[in-house]
Structure formats: C-alpha cells, structure tokens
Scaffold this motif. Structure first.
Motif, short mmCIF file in Angstrom:
data_model
loop_
_atom_site.label_atom_id
_atom_site.label_comp_id
_atom_site.label_asym_id
_atom_site.label_seq_id
_atom_site.Cartn_x
_atom_site.Cartn_y
_atom_site.Cartn_z
N ASP A 45 1.04 -1.50 -0.18
CA ASP A 45 -0.08 0.18 0.05
C ASP A 45 0.62 1.52 -0.16
O ASP A 45 2.11 1.42 0.89
N GLU A 46 0.97 2.27 -1.49
CA GLU A 46 1.40 3.71 -0.85
C GLU A 46 1.69 4.38 0.68
O GLU A 46 2.37 4.75 0.96
N ARG A 47 0.53 3.83 1.37
CA ARG A 47 0.41 5.18 2.26
C ARG A 47 1.45 4.02 3.41
O ARG A 47 2.44 4.76 4.78
N ALA A 107 5.25 5.11 1.32
CA ALA A 107 5.31 6.07 1.93
C ALA A 107 6.35 6.33 2.16
O ALA A 107 7.92 7.21 2.01
#
Length: 378
Positions: free
Chosen positions: A64-66, A69
């Motif tokens: 997931d990007e979160r 990040a």
C-alpha cells in the motif's frame, strides 16, 4: 487495494518524516556529490551518477502506498535528483499488466515489488528479470535471493485474526488443524482471500496445501459447509482486517501479518494469532525489469531497500517485518524468529514456487477448491 500514482510532488510532503535515527549528514552527502555510500565499492559512484542522469524511477507494488511512503520519502532524501512514480496494485493486476505491457512493447515499470512470490518467480524464469549483483546481498540469508534476479526484502508471518468481543482468545483456533475442526462445528463467520482473484491468496493457499494437504482440503470443505454468507472471500488483508475488527467476520485466516499486527496495535477488538503448528513466513519480492527504462535508479532502490537504513525504516515507519538481522525497529525478522522458534516456515525463493501457476496445475487446484467450497450448489 486502490491503484494510485504517487509522483515527486505528492511524495514531497513525506520528506519531512523523522529519519533522525538513520539520516545523518554524512549519509546525505554522498547523494549530493554523486559518490558511493559508506561501505560500498568506489565504482558504485558510477551507478549513482547514471541513476541521477536518468532522473526517474517507476515502481509497481502490492505494498500500500501509505505503507511505502516513508521508504520512498527517505530514498528521495538520499537521491533528491530522482523523482519516483509509485503505483500500488493488486497482485493479479500487477502480474498480468506487466506481461501485457511487455507483449505489446510498451514501457513497463522499472521495479516490481510483490507479495505474490510465485508470480515473481514465474516472471524471472520467463526471462523478465535484470540480474544484478547487489553490494547488500551478503546480509541476506541464502533462501532470500535467487540467481541475482529475485530479492526477498521482508520476513512476514501469515497469521490468523479474530474479533475478541465475539470470539475470545480462549475459544479461537490456534493452529491449522484446530481451524478445520472449529469451522466444521462453528456457526460463526470467517474471511479469507478469494484465491480465484487474488494472486497472493492463491500463493498462500498452495503453500498451505504443500505443508499439509489433508488439513488444507478439510478446511476448504468446512468453509463450503458454512451457511451462505458466512464465508467472506476478499481481495486484500486490509479489507479482511476491517471486517474482523468491527465484528462482521469473527475470524480470518491467511492474513499478511505486517498489516494485521499494525492494525491490532490501534484496534483493541482485533486479536492476532501466529499459528502454533506452523507459521508461514513470506516476503515481498523485488524484481528489476530487464527492459527497465531507468535501470540504474532501479538498482539504487533495490540497494536502499536491502540496506540497514532502508530495513530500519521498514521496521519503524512502515511497520513491515525487516529481513536483516541488524535492522532496528519494532517489527524485525530477528524478533519474529525469536517469537516463533521452530514453527517459523520461511518460503524460499526458487523455480519450484512457480509450478502451481502452470496452466494445468492452476486449473486443477482452482477446480478442486471451488468444488470443496460448493460453488455451483449455492
């Protein structure tokens, strides 16, 4: 998992993330001067300069990007001249999209980073991987790399989870064998992967079947005998965790441990179980595209993820289980190995992982799974 593209502007806000434990001035200096990181061969400076000339890096990932990040932001802190395009995808979409882009002659991502280990092996054995002799490989166990083409980056348990208010610890099944018995007697609901649609789900199912075929198929048959609607088959661990935490599903099987444990810290209703008979340990596998438009930037990303610094960011900000023994943080493979002991069963990289993806093997496995779950009679 929602597919999103994160570019330099979107990730810029993450650059202020506190990397004080890892980001020292001398570490940043080599990026500015285009020199090699500490401990690397001096010739690595050529790779750094070539990557900065490329100026871009594209990553397709199931992470997931979160979650990714902080890693992307820290990478850009080291290499500010390289913009990063990061897109998170479901495992099946990532795999088939990459194949289609290659068949059509279109530019594909420079890097693939996926929890579906079997799919990454299939791509590498089909000739899609760029071989690279990373300076970091000496820090990895032998099972975590294959022919300098595939690289395990994490050490992640596959867990059970349960809704504590409706299924207390004392009543929740704590092994695969106990799960099959509990399902046969239970009126409660359960959630897991839809292995027809999720590449990760199919991979985990084939690993369970290889570990104990009788138990796996007994579990599938028990799922098939639950009342309609009590078996909830989903595409992501995140979706399963949400249903368990709010009580819509009392129990979940084959969840990715990194996401589940992180959510359990924030949600007291969510219980996590490391199966006591065996706990599969999988990894997010990285592949460098043989036809990468930015191959040197791709090499830098691989080396960063495998470095002590990158692994420590994983185990602190991203809450992924870091693979390296010397990684610092709350979620490290070293701590997990101490917790699990002999029941830990890490999945080794190798060509045999791709065997269940062969057309006949895949078709037969899915057909047997559908029959066990009673598709066609519901």
């Amino acid at each position: 998992m929602i597919s999103r593209r994160q570019t330099l502007g979107a990730l810029g806000a993450m650059a202020g993330w506190a990397t004080a434990a890892h980001a020292q001035d001398e570490l940043l200096d080599y990026a500015v001067r285009g020199t090699a990181p500490p401990g690397y061969p001096a010739a690595y400076a050529t790779t750094v300069r070539a990557a900065e000339d490329e100026g871009q890096l594209s990553i397709h990932s199931t992470t997931d990007e979160r979650v990714a990040a902080p890693l992307v932001a820290d990478f850009r802190r080291l290499y500010p001249r390289i913009s990063v395009s990061y897109e998170d995808l479901g495992s099946t979409e990532l795999y088939h999209r990459f194949i289609a882009e290659n068949e059509l002659g279109r530019e594909a991502a420079d890097v693939l980073w996926s929890s579906a280990m079997d799919q990454m092996v299939a791509l590498a054995t089909a000739g899609h991987a760029l071989a690279y002799d990373s300076p970091e490989k000496a820090h990895l166990p032998a099972w975590a790399l294959w022919q300098n083409q595939l690289w395990a980056t994490t050490y992640e348990p596959v867990v059970f989870a349960h809704h504590k208010p409706s299924l207390p610890d004392s009543q929740a099944p704590r092994s695969h064998a106990a799960l099959a018995q509990w399902l046969a007697q239970s009126q409660g609901g359960v959630t897991s992967y839809d292995i027809q649609k999720s590449g990760v789900g199919y991979f985990l199912a084939t690993q369970d079947a290889a570990a104990s075929a009788d138990t796996f198929w007994a579990t599938a048959q028990a799922l098939g005998h639950l009342d309609k609607g009590r078996t909830q088959l989903l595409l992501t661990t995140d979706a399963m965790v949400r249903r368990i935490a709010d009580g819509r599903a009392p129990f979940g099987m084959n969840l990715l441990g990194a996401y589940t444990v992180a959510q359990a810290r924030r949600q007291p209703s969510l219980g996590v179980i490391f199966p006591e008979d065996y706990t599969l340990v999988t990894s997010r596998v990285l592949l460098l595209n043989r036809r990468a438009a930015h191959p040197n930037a791709a090499r830098l990303w691989l080396d960063y993820l495998l470095s002590q610094r990158g692994q420590s960011v994983m185990a602190t900000a991203s809450r992924l289980y870091a693979l390296r023994e010397d990684a610092q943080g709350d979620t490290t493979g070293a701590a997990l190995r101490r917790l699990l002991g002999e029941r830990a069963r890490p999945v080794a990289l190798g060509p045999e992982l791709a065997a269940p993806l062969a057309n006949a093997a895949y078709r037969d496995f899915i057909a047997r799974w559908r029959a066990a779950l009673g598709y066609g009679r519901r």
